[in-house]
Design an enzyme around this catalytic site. Structure first.
Site, mmCIF file in Angstrom:
data_model
loop_
_atom_site.group_PDB
_atom_site.id
_atom_site.type_symbol
_atom_site.label_atom_id
_atom_site.label_comp_id
_atom_site.label_asym_id
_atom_site.label_seq_id
_atom_site.Cartn_x
_atom_site.Cartn_y
_atom_site.Cartn_z
ATOM 1 N N CYS A 65 -2.440 6.887 -13.297
ATOM 2 C CA CYS A 65 -2.768 5.799 -12.357
ATOM 3 C C CYS A 65 -4.182 5.278 -12.615
ATOM 4 O O CYS A 65 -5.093 6.062 -12.868
ATOM 5 C CB CYS A 65 -2.680 6.292 -10.908
ATOM 6 N N CYS A 69 -8.333 7.261 -6.199
ATOM 7 C CA CYS A 69 -8.252 7.968 -4.911
ATOM 8 C C CYS A 69 -8.679 9.429 -5.125
ATOM 9 O O CYS A 69 -8.010 10.174 -5.841
ATOM 10 C CB CYS A 69 -6.839 7.884 -4.353
ATOM 11 N N CYS A 72 -6.285 12.517 -5.071
ATOM 12 C CA CYS A 72 -4.992 12.417 -5.735
ATOM 13 C C CYS A 72 -4.986 13.035 -7.140
ATOM 14 O O CYS A 72 -5.843 12.730 -7.969
ATOM 15 C CB CYS A 72 -4.587 10.952 -5.854
ATOM 16 N N CYS A 109 12.885 8.881 -0.564
ATOM 17 C CA CYS A 109 11.620 8.164 -0.678
ATOM 18 C C CYS A 109 11.282 8.006 -2.153
ATOM 19 O O CYS A 109 10.979 8.986 -2.828
ATOM 20 C CB CYS A 109 10.527 8.940 0.039
ATOM 21 N N CYS A 142 13.481 4.474 1.165
ATOM 22 C CA CYS A 142 12.138 3.944 1.382
ATOM 23 C C CYS A 142 11.471 3.791 0.032
ATOM 24 O O CYS A 142 11.689 4.604 -0.870
ATOM 25 C CB CYS A 142 11.326 4.907 2.233
ATOM 26 N N CYS A 202 6.146 2.564 7.294
ATOM 27 C CA CYS A 202 5.770 3.978 7.341
ATOM 28 C C CYS A 202 4.341 4.076 6.841
ATOM 29 O O CYS A 202 4.055 3.670 5.730
ATOM 30 C CB CYS A 202 6.676 4.786 6.440
ATOM 31 N N ARG A 272 5.873 12.951 10.925
ATOM 32 C CA ARG A 272 6.361 13.764 9.827
ATOM 33 C C ARG A 272 5.287 14.702 9.311
ATOM 34 O O ARG A 272 4.172 14.260 9.023
ATOM 35 C CB ARG A 272 6.803 12.861 8.678
HETATM 36 S S1 SF4 Z 1 -2.854 7.758 -4.368
HETATM 37 FE FE1 SF4 Z 1 -2.859 8.410 -6.474
HETATM 38 S S2 SF4 Z 1 -1.163 7.373 -7.452
HETATM 39 FE FE2 SF4 Z 1 -1.591 6.352 -5.537
HETATM 40 S S3 SF4 Z 1 -2.999 4.683 -6.041
HETATM 41 FE FE3 SF4 Z 1 -4.258 6.407 -5.463
HETATM 42 S S4 SF4 Z 1 -4.702 7.461 -7.392
HETATM 43 FE FE4 SF4 Z 1 -2.966 6.105 -7.743
#
Ligand code: SF4
Length: 419
Positions: A65, A69, A72, A109, A142, A202, A272
């Site tokens: 990605c 984040c 993550c 999901c 979803c 959600c 949840r």
């Molecule tokens: S949560 Fe993870 S997968 Fe989703 S946009 Fe952020 S870095 Fe990318």
């Protein structure tokens, strides 16, 4: 305790508690914990009886990605040794989904890592949704693909999607400290787009990222304001290889208080227990079912959960029942509102608009992926290996790295999924 009586009364009337009351729940002591759970349980049973909804995550695209984040495992620069693969084909995804449905899940999901889908990705996921609906009658689907552009939510709904997940994750005040490659406002915009398209919205949060009680209350009030039909509550899994790897600050008691606060502020929505359930609640999971009415069955996006059968046994032992495909999840007023919004409501038929309405998965790429170390997909983590007899007694706030297991089965592998 007047606070709890007041909160129960307000919860039964869907009246918003004051911020002070919400903060007071988080500040209750361990001695008051069972009273807090009992009070939240009254509100839970008013709107959802003793049903537990099972949702099943299918990671369509893992890792790689471009977003940052910090919670993550799939983020830009992540050193976490997770599975990395590009889009599953519709039949591969449908096969994975079928395992979850066979295990008792009524919602699938579909999650993909990434900032947001291209129009071609939306078309590809549309085909996957059609394949899953064709092969799993009555299943709700979803999608959770990241930030949406204009028209994409409508096309997902036309393809049969019932809901769209996109978590706010944390308060507006602290958002920039967690992610710099997109904004809190971007997230709110995507949830509003899903709503406007008649999809069940959600949107949830991640607790345990070093936020204050005020931040937690802020994000939950924002989720109520956004009128999310379902709120996934993730408990951060500090994934090795991510910036929050050392952020172990949750206890089972703290997690229960957070769930109760969410239940009181959002009394009639699907609450949840998402990522981190096994790692942070551990033997207190059954108690949490008194507050939340929904869990993920099986594994998370990049990490493993406890065995599907263990979830089913836990639900039965705790005196709850798995919500059946034919039962409307949401309370009537919410199901009717969704039907009025033209949502297919899960079962693809307007008539049963109500049955499918809330969203999914929290978790996964797209920032919905709160579970992975808070990122994408609850990193369930195996059941705790038995501690050798000689080891000193653990403390509730100990870093339970022994419970975090990177997913090595299911989607993207040749091994059968956990369901
Ligand atoms: S949560 Fe993870 S997968 Fe989703 S946009 Fe952020 S870095 Fe990318």
């Amino acid at each position: 305790m007047d606070l709890l009586n007041t909160l129960v009364e307000k919860g039964l009337r869907r009246e918003l508690p004051t911020r002070e009351e919400a903060l007071a729940v988080l500040a209750t002591s361990d001695d008051e914990l069972l009273d807090v759970v009992a009070a939240a349980g009254k509100v839970r049973r008013q709107w959802f009886g003793r049903r537990v909804k099972l949702n099943y995550l299918v990671n369509l695209k893992s890792g790689l990605c471009p977003e940052d984040c910090s919670y993550c495992s799939q983020r830009l620069g992540s050193k976490a040794e997770i599975l990395k693969y590009t889009w599953l084909k519709p039949d591969e995804a449908s096969q994975a989904a079928a395992a979850g449905v066979a295990g008792g899940a009524k919602r699938v999901c579909l999650v993909a890592s990434g900032r947001g889908p291209t129009d071609r990705d939306v078309e590809r996921v549309g085909k996957t949704i059609e394949a899953i609906k064709e092969q799993n009658e009555g299943v709700e689907v979803c999608a959770c693909l990241g930030l949406l552009s204009d028209g994409q939510a409508e096309r997902l709904r036309e393809a049969g999607a019932d809901a769209y997940n996109h978590n706010l994750n944390t308060s507006e005040a602290t958002y920039e400290g967690i992610t710099k490659t997109h904004t809190y406002a971007d997230r709110v915009d995507t949830v509003q787009k899903a709503h406007a398209a008649g999809l069940s919205a959600c949107s949830g949060l991640i607790a345990g990222m070093g936020e204050t009680d005020e931040d937690l209350v802020d994000v939950v009030y924002a989720l109520r304001e956004l009128d999310s039909d379902s709120v996934p509550v993730n408990f951060l899994i500090p994934f090795e290889g991510t910036p929050l790897a050392k952020e172990w600050n949750l206890t089972p008691q703290r997690c229960l208080r957070i769930l109760a606060m969410v239940r009181f502020v959002c009394p009639d929505v699907e609450v949840r227990i998402a990522g981190g359930r096994e790692v942070h609640l551990r033997s207190m999971q059954p108690l949490a079912l008194n507050i939340a009415n929904s869990i993920f069955l099986g594994d998370y996006l990049t990490s493993e959960g406890q065995a599907g059968q263990a979830d089913l046994d836990m639900i039965a032992d705790a005196g709850f029942e798995v919500e059946g495909a034919g039962t409307t999840t949401l309370p009537k007023h919410r199901a009717d509102a969704l039907a009025a919004a033209g949502a297919t409501g899960g079962c693809g038929s307007k008539a049963s608009a109500g049955c499918g309405s809330e969203a999914s998965a929290e978790g996964g790429g797209c920032g919905a992926h709160a579970e992975e170390g808070g990122g994408c997909g609850p990193c369930g983590g195996h059941a705790a290996p038995a501690a050798p007899a000689s080891s000193p007694a653990r403390t509730a706030d100990e870093a339970r790295t022994d419970l975090v297991a990177v997913r090595r089965r299911g989607a993207g592998t040749d091994l059968a999924p956990n369901a």
